[in-house]
Enzyme design. Sequence first.
Site, PDB file in Angstrom:
ATOM      1  CB  SER A 178       0.163   3.259  79.320  1.00 49.50           C
ATOM      2  OG  SER A 178      -0.122   3.508  80.687  1.00 49.50           O
ATOM      3  CE1 TYR A 209      -1.773   8.417  78.179  1.00 50.46           C
ATOM      4  CE2 TYR A 209      -2.255   6.697  79.781  1.00 50.46           C
ATOM      5  CZ  TYR A 209      -1.338   7.447  79.055  1.00 50.46           C
ATOM      6  OH  TYR A 209       0.020   7.210  79.209  1.00 50.46           O
ATOM      7  CB  VAL A 234       3.440  11.818  66.186  1.00 50.66           C
ATOM      8  CG1 VAL A 234       4.873  12.117  66.583  1.00 50.66           C
ATOM      9  CG2 VAL A 234       2.488  11.912  67.386  1.00 50.66           C
ATOM     10  CB  ILE A 291       7.701   7.191  84.199  1.00 50.76           C
ATOM     11  CG1 ILE A 291       7.391   5.735  83.823  1.00 50.76           C
ATOM     12  CG2 ILE A 291       9.184   7.520  84.004  1.00 50.76           C
ATOM     13  CD1 ILE A 291       8.070   4.677  84.643  1.00 50.76           C
ATOM     14  CB  ALA A 341      -9.755   3.516  74.818  1.00 53.97           C
ATOM     15  CB  SER A 342      -5.198   5.972  73.210  1.00 56.23           C
ATOM     16  OG  SER A 342      -4.439   6.274  74.368  1.00 56.23           O
ATOM     17  CE  LYS A 343      -0.237   5.896  75.987  1.00 55.30           C
ATOM     18  NZ  LYS A 343       0.908   6.167  75.103  1.00 55.30           N
ATOM     19  CG  ASN A 354       8.005   7.928  73.914  1.00 49.57           C
ATOM     20  OD1 ASN A 354       7.651   7.261  74.879  1.00 49.57           O
ATOM     21  ND2 ASN A 354       8.395   9.201  74.011  1.00 49.57           N
TER      22      ASN A 354
HETATM   23  P1  NAP Z   1       6.194  13.930  78.419  1.00 50.01           P
HETATM   24  O1  NAP Z   1       7.328  14.221  79.313  1.00 50.01           O
HETATM   25  O2  NAP Z   1       5.027  14.852  78.408  1.00 50.01           O
HETATM   26  O3  NAP Z   1       6.743  13.724  76.939  1.00 50.01           O
HETATM   27  C1  NAP Z   1       5.880  13.571  75.850  1.00 50.01           C
HETATM   28  C2  NAP Z   1       6.367  14.463  74.735  1.00 50.01           C
HETATM   29  O4  NAP Z   1       5.536  14.203  73.587  1.00 50.01           O
HETATM   30  C3  NAP Z   1       6.237  15.946  75.055  1.00 50.01           C
HETATM   31  O5  NAP Z   1       7.425  16.626  74.745  1.00 50.01           O
HETATM   32  C4  NAP Z   1       5.086  16.375  74.162  1.00 50.01           C
HETATM   33  O6  NAP Z   1       5.156  17.719  73.751  1.00 50.01           O
HETATM   34  C5  NAP Z   1       5.253  15.461  72.981  1.00 50.01           C
HETATM   35  N1  NAP Z   1       4.050  15.415  72.164  1.00 50.01           N
HETATM   36  C6  NAP Z   1       2.763  15.498  72.564  1.00 50.01           C
HETATM   37  N2  NAP Z   1       1.935  15.462  71.507  1.00 50.01           N
HETATM   38  C7  NAP Z   1       2.725  15.359  70.411  1.00 50.01           C
HETATM   39  C8  NAP Z   1       2.461  15.300  69.027  1.00 50.01           C
HETATM   40  N3  NAP Z   1       1.202  15.339  68.546  1.00 50.01           N
HETATM   41  N4  NAP Z   1       3.506  15.213  68.168  1.00 50.01           N
HETATM   42  C9  NAP Z   1       4.782  15.206  68.626  1.00 50.01           C
HETATM   43  N5  NAP Z   1       5.084  15.270  69.924  1.00 50.01           N
HETATM   44  C10 NAP Z   1       4.072  15.341  70.813  1.00 50.01           C
HETATM   45  O7  NAP Z   1       5.573  12.511  78.799  1.00 50.01           O
HETATM   46  P2  NAP Z   1       6.221  11.050  78.921  1.00 50.01           P
HETATM   47  O8  NAP Z   1       5.729  10.516  80.193  1.00 50.01           O
HETATM   48  O9  NAP Z   1       7.663  11.054  78.612  1.00 50.01           O
HETATM   49  O10 NAP Z   1       5.383  10.338  77.761  1.00 50.01           O
HETATM   50  C11 NAP Z   1       5.977   9.514  76.775  1.00 50.01           C
HETATM   51  C12 NAP Z   1       5.044   8.357  76.509  1.00 50.01           C
HETATM   52  O11 NAP Z   1       4.975   7.532  77.666  1.00 50.01           O
HETATM   53  C13 NAP Z   1       3.607   8.743  76.200  1.00 50.01           C
HETATM   54  O12 NAP Z   1       3.116   7.953  75.135  1.00 50.01           O
HETATM   55  C14 NAP Z   1       2.874   8.428  77.472  1.00 50.01           C
HETATM   56  O13 NAP Z   1       1.512   8.170  77.249  1.00 50.01           O
HETATM   57  C15 NAP Z   1       3.623   7.213  77.930  1.00 50.01           C
HETATM   58  N6  NAP Z   1       3.485   6.865  79.342  1.00 50.01           N
HETATM   59  C16 NAP Z   1       3.933   7.689  80.314  1.00 50.01           C
HETATM   60  C17 NAP Z   1       3.783   7.308  81.645  1.00 50.01           C
HETATM   61  C18 NAP Z   1       4.267   8.160  82.793  1.00 50.01           C
HETATM   62  O14 NAP Z   1       3.982   7.824  83.957  1.00 50.01           O
HETATM   63  N7  NAP Z   1       4.977   9.245  82.528  1.00 50.01           N
HETATM   64  C19 NAP Z   1       3.174   6.095  81.969  1.00 50.01           C
HETATM   65  C20 NAP Z   1       2.730   5.279  80.935  1.00 50.01           C
HETATM   66  C21 NAP Z   1       2.904   5.665  79.625  1.00 50.01           C
HETATM   67  P3  NAP Z   1       4.340  18.832  74.583  1.00 50.01           P
HETATM   68  O15 NAP Z   1       5.035  18.934  75.891  1.00 50.01           O
HETATM   69  O16 NAP Z   1       4.440  20.037  73.708  1.00 50.01           O
HETATM   70  O17 NAP Z   1       2.937  18.270  74.707  1.00 50.01           O
END
Ligand code: NAP
Length: 268
Positions: free
Chosen positions: A139, A152, A60, A185, A154-156, A86
């Site tokens: 986030s 992280y 992405v 989560i 700052a990005s959010k 996402n």
């Molecule tokens: P996740 O289970 O790690 O899912 C994120 C997915 O994005 C992974 O499959 C990852 O692939 C993929 N990804 C990473 N870099 C990418 C890129 N450059 N292009 C395409 N795909 C890419 O994590 P998640 O928690 O579901 O995260 C989803 C979003 O929620 C993120 O933006 C995260 O910052 C946000 N978030 C999560 C939480 C939490 O507590 N989980 C809290 C706040 C916000 P790889 O596995 O190969 O890296």
Amino acid sequence: MGRLTGKRAIVTGAGSGIGRAASRRFAEEGATVLAVDLNADGVAETVEGRERMSAETGDVSDEAYVSGSVTNFVKQQGGIDIVFANAGISGGWMPLADQTPDYWENILRVNLIGPFLYVKHASPHMVAQGHGSIVCTASVAGIRANAGVHPYSASKAGVISLVQTVAYDLAGTGVRINAVCPGLIETGMTKPVFDMARERGSEDRIGQINPMKRAGRPEEIANMALFLASDEASYVNGQAFPVDGGLSASHPYAMGSGQQRAFKKAGE
Ligand code: NAP
């Protein structure tokens, strides 16, 4: 009729966690969904055996990929109604003094420039149609301190600002843009935290600082993304919504404070 019947959607980060839950939910609600992720196996598993879902492997943060993918999708589907930008990375933990510009750039490229690229390349098609909904994952880390490493957070915070500012670029076009701000989560990203707590037998302490007293599930974020993506949110625009069990509602407080003891006593 599903809540997204007839809609055409791209969901990124769909190989795991929140993106997997949301892309499946969108399809269950009637949308045609392109699930995008860097992780080819993960995204293939997300769509396996599911109706109206296809998978694509892509980065992405790569403008050539995002532009080409959106263009192909629009050609195949005749338009694009929903983007859920996402995909994200945590960057792990690193003390401030050890952080380098490369470390910052890597996190900003995926978490902030990624959503920007989808806004840039999908919104003109939506504007031409006169409708569309873009949802970006920010986030609670983008709202206050201590939910992620500096770049992280700052990005959010940047993602929240992106949706606020882009809402005004899209004024009068019928295209909306919002952000969802998850709390803690259980996903691939946070697996190490949960694994460590389980190993130590302290799993019941996870999520204790929010008033729901638990961590969230990917489906609970998918529900908010679904609402924002759907026409039910037709007057919701330029906002960032915490889905965090109430975590970000509070100022810091001491566990077992006098006020809490008083409430408890009153309820006895
Ligand atoms: P996740 O289970 O790690 O899912 C994120 C997915 O994005 C992974 O499959 C990852 O692939 C993929 N990804 C990473 N870099 C990418 C890129 N450059 N292009 C395409 N795909 C890419 O994590 P998640 O928690 O579901 O995260 C989803 C979003 O929620 C993120 O933006 C995260 O910052 C946000 N978030 C999560 C939480 C939490 O507590 N989980 C809290 C706040 C916000 P790889 O596995 O190969 O890296």
